[in-house]
Design a protein around this motif. Structure first.
Motif, PDB file in Angstrom:
ATOM      1  N   ARG A 198       0.817  -1.258   0.022  1.00 31.47           N
ATOM      2  CA  ARG A 198       0.089  -0.020   0.148  1.00 31.47           C
ATOM      3  C   ARG A 198       0.951   1.146  -0.034  1.00 31.47           C
ATOM      4  O   ARG A 198       0.889   2.194  -0.695  1.00 31.47           O
ATOM      5  CB  ARG A 198      -0.877  -0.044   1.303  1.00 31.47           C
ATOM      6  N   LEU A 199       1.836   1.255   0.768  1.00 33.67           N
ATOM      7  CA  LEU A 199       2.825   2.585   0.914  1.00 33.67           C
ATOM      8  C   LEU A 199       3.568   2.615  -0.404  1.00 33.67           C
ATOM      9  O   LEU A 199       3.782   3.716  -0.968  1.00 33.67           O
ATOM     10  CB  LEU A 199       3.903   2.193   1.992  1.00 33.67           C
ATOM     11  N   LEU A 200       3.799   1.605  -0.995  1.00 31.23           N
ATOM     12  CA  LEU A 200       4.520   1.767  -2.197  1.00 31.23           C
ATOM     13  C   LEU A 200       3.888   2.150  -3.387  1.00 31.23           C
ATOM     14  O   LEU A 200       4.091   3.078  -4.232  1.00 31.23           O
ATOM     15  CB  LEU A 200       5.213   0.200  -2.550  1.00 31.23           C
ATOM     16  N   GLU A 233       3.235   5.850  -3.297  1.00 29.22           N
ATOM     17  CA  GLU A 233       4.198   6.557  -4.052  1.00 29.22           C
ATOM     18  C   GLU A 233       3.975   6.652  -5.556  1.00 29.22           C
ATOM     19  O   GLU A 233       4.180   7.557  -6.275  1.00 29.22           O
ATOM     20  CB  GLU A 233       5.473   6.082  -3.730  1.00 29.22           C
ATOM     21  N   LEU A 234       3.677   5.277  -6.175  1.00 31.64           N
ATOM     22  CA  LEU A 234       3.254   5.457  -7.531  1.00 31.64           C
ATOM     23  C   LEU A 234       2.055   6.033  -7.633  1.00 31.64           C
ATOM     24  O   LEU A 234       1.768   6.651  -8.847  1.00 31.64           O
ATOM     25  CB  LEU A 234       2.810   3.789  -7.908  1.00 31.64           C
ATOM     26  N   LYS A 264       7.020   7.144 -15.518  1.00 32.76           N
ATOM     27  CA  LYS A 264       6.391   7.403 -14.453  1.00 32.76           C
ATOM     28  C   LYS A 264       5.576   6.019 -14.085  1.00 32.76           C
ATOM     29  O   LYS A 264       5.403   5.598 -12.964  1.00 32.76           O
ATOM     30  CB  LYS A 264       5.308   8.439 -14.378  1.00 32.76           C
ATOM     31  N   CYS A 265       5.006   5.387 -15.035  1.00 38.16           N
ATOM     32  CA  CYS A 265       4.120   4.224 -14.928  1.00 38.16           C
ATOM     33  C   CYS A 265       4.833   2.654 -15.141  1.00 38.16           C
ATOM     34  O   CYS A 265       4.280   1.644 -14.547  1.00 38.16           O
ATOM     35  CB  CYS A 265       3.017   4.447 -16.065  1.00 38.16           C
ATOM     36  N   GLY A 320      -1.075  15.186  -5.046  1.00 39.22           N
ATOM     37  CA  GLY A 320       0.139  14.276  -5.781  1.00 39.22           C
ATOM     38  C   GLY A 320       1.056  14.691  -6.679  1.00 39.22           C
ATOM     39  O   GLY A 320       2.188  14.868  -6.689  1.00 39.22           O
ATOM     40  N   ALA A 321       0.446  15.558  -7.801  1.00 44.42           N
ATOM     41  CA  ALA A 321       1.400  16.271  -8.715  1.00 44.42           C
ATOM     42  C   ALA A 321       2.188  17.318  -8.139  1.00 44.42           C
ATOM     43  O   ALA A 321       3.230  17.381  -8.490  1.00 44.42           O
ATOM     44  CB  ALA A 321       0.393  16.689  -9.789  1.00 44.42           C
TER      45      ALA A 321
END
Length: 404
Positions: A179-181, A184-185, A268-269, A313-314
């Motif tokens: 979830r934490l990772l 960030e994504l 990014k993805c 987030g951006a």
């Protein structure tokens, strides 16, 4: 040149060109050249501890522990109570098999700075080696309270939980790490959405319809990630269809060839794919494309909050906001929006947002406004803009919870 402290009590690093060259070479792993530059810096002014520390770190990296110990002791001659230097010394001593002395030095490091994450993780590692797993867990948990995303601490906690045989807690924490990772994504995908919006605004008219499609697909990917992070599902596989649909469009539509936005979205993805693959959460492309349905249309209020969430987030990514109090405040707001918008038995229904969560945000906002400190490294204009966005978010969250 004398040592002059910063406002936070830290000692200034040398400003000479030799030291700066050494740092640059260290970052590019040109260690032998870096050592020479740090030695030149010491010849220029031997009073700073940092050049000695940097050489010690290089020797530590090269596993030349005897030499590393000599250099870290020279650093401590200049600054005997530098917590990080004591941590490095403890690490080196541990690698040399001098565990009792290493533990003693590490205790000194933590006594000076109990929030030294690397020292806390090393402490846990030493406790694990002594089969003191529950004490190790306490040390790791303290490190994770400071930075829940610290990968060394995360891995250590997984090892400890497995060693203790706490299967349920192990599985629960594995999901928390994921979830934490993915949070960030989520920030990266949010940044990608905003970049598409800007590209559409500045680009030629002929490409705008294509960018509009790309924006919708990227928003769908963002939504899928948000439901995984904040929703009741632990099914990471629900993200993949939206990822592959976006990538399929991006790679197969010639209109995007040569456009900078294509490379940006790829960069990014792509980490999303790596994480999904690691967790066996990918399927055939054909099946994934069939499952990549659009998310439902939301009310104007919900759409506004979702836009605010990915805008935050951006903004974090736009100035490369490092992990400090302002970053923490933004993440706190994003989490609150996530709890309000995505937690429920069905998509779009129910939420776990509480008044106390909003009160906590408001308290941290007020405290940061009064006491910004010197850990925020972006310019004042950006800080003021960020704070205005947080203030706006607090108002919207209060309205949201009042109407729920």
């Amino acid at each position: 040149m004398s040592k002059s402290p910063h406002k936070d009590g830290a000692v200034e690093a040398p400003k000479d060109q030799y030291f700066q060259n050494g740092i640059r070479l260290f970052k590019t792993k040109k260690y032998e050249l870096a050592v020479e530059e740090f030695k030149n810096s010491i010849e220029l002014n031997a009073a700073y501890f940092q050049p000695y520390l940097m050489i010690a770190l290089i020797k530590k990296t090269q596993e030349k522990f005897e030499e590393g110990l000599q250099w870290i002791e020279k650093a401590l001659d200049q600054k005997p109570e530098e917590s990080y230097c004591l941590y490095v010394k403890a690490f080196i001593l541990g690698q040399m098999g001098k565990m009792n002395e290493a533990r003693r030095i590490l205790d000194l490091s933590l006594a000076i700075n109990s929030e030294n994450i690397e020292a806390l993780v090393l402490n846990a590692t030493m406790l694990m080696a002594a089969h003191e797993f529950e004490d190790a867990l306490l040390s790791i948990n303290k490190a994770l309270e400071i930075d829940p995303t610290n990968q060394s601490a995360q891995v250590s906690k997984l090892v400890v939980l497995e060693s203790l045989g706490w299967t349920d807690k192990l599985q629960e924490y594995k999901h928390e790490v994921d979830r934490l990772l993915f949070r960030e994504l989520f920030l990266d995908v949010s940044d990608a959405v905003m970049r598409i919006v800007f590209a559409a605004d500045k680009g030629p008219e002929r490409i705008k319809p294509k960018l509009s499609i790309l924006e919708k697909l990227t928003i769908n990917l963002k939504e899928a990630i948000a439901y995984f992070i904040y929703g009741n599902t632990q099914n990471m596989a629900e993200i993949y269809p939206h990822y592959i649909k976006l990538m399929y469009k991006l790679q197969n539509d010639p209109h995007f060839n040569g456009l900078p936005i294509k490379n940006i979205i790829n960069r990014k993805c792509f980490p999303i794919y790596n994480r999904l693959k690691k967790n066996n959460a990918i399927a055939s492309i054909e099946n994934a494309l069939d499952r990549a349905n659009d998310f439902p249309t939301y009310s104007a209020e919900t759409a506004q909050l979702k836009t605010l969430m990915y805008t935050l987030g951006a903004m974090i990514r736009s100035v490369n906001l490092t992990k400090n109090r302002l970053y923490d405040l933004f993440i706190q707001v994003i989490d609150a929006l996530g709890h309000g918008l995505y937690t429920g038995n069905q998509r779009g229904t129910g939420h776990s947002l509480t008044s106390s969560e909003i009160n906590s945000i408001e308290h941290n906002y007020t405290d940061l406004k009064k006491n910004p400190g010197n850990r925020i490294t972006i310019n004042l204009e950006d800080v003021n803009t960020f704070m205005m966005v947080v203030e706006h978010a607090i108002k919207l969250l209060r309205l949201f919870i009042a109407r729920a």
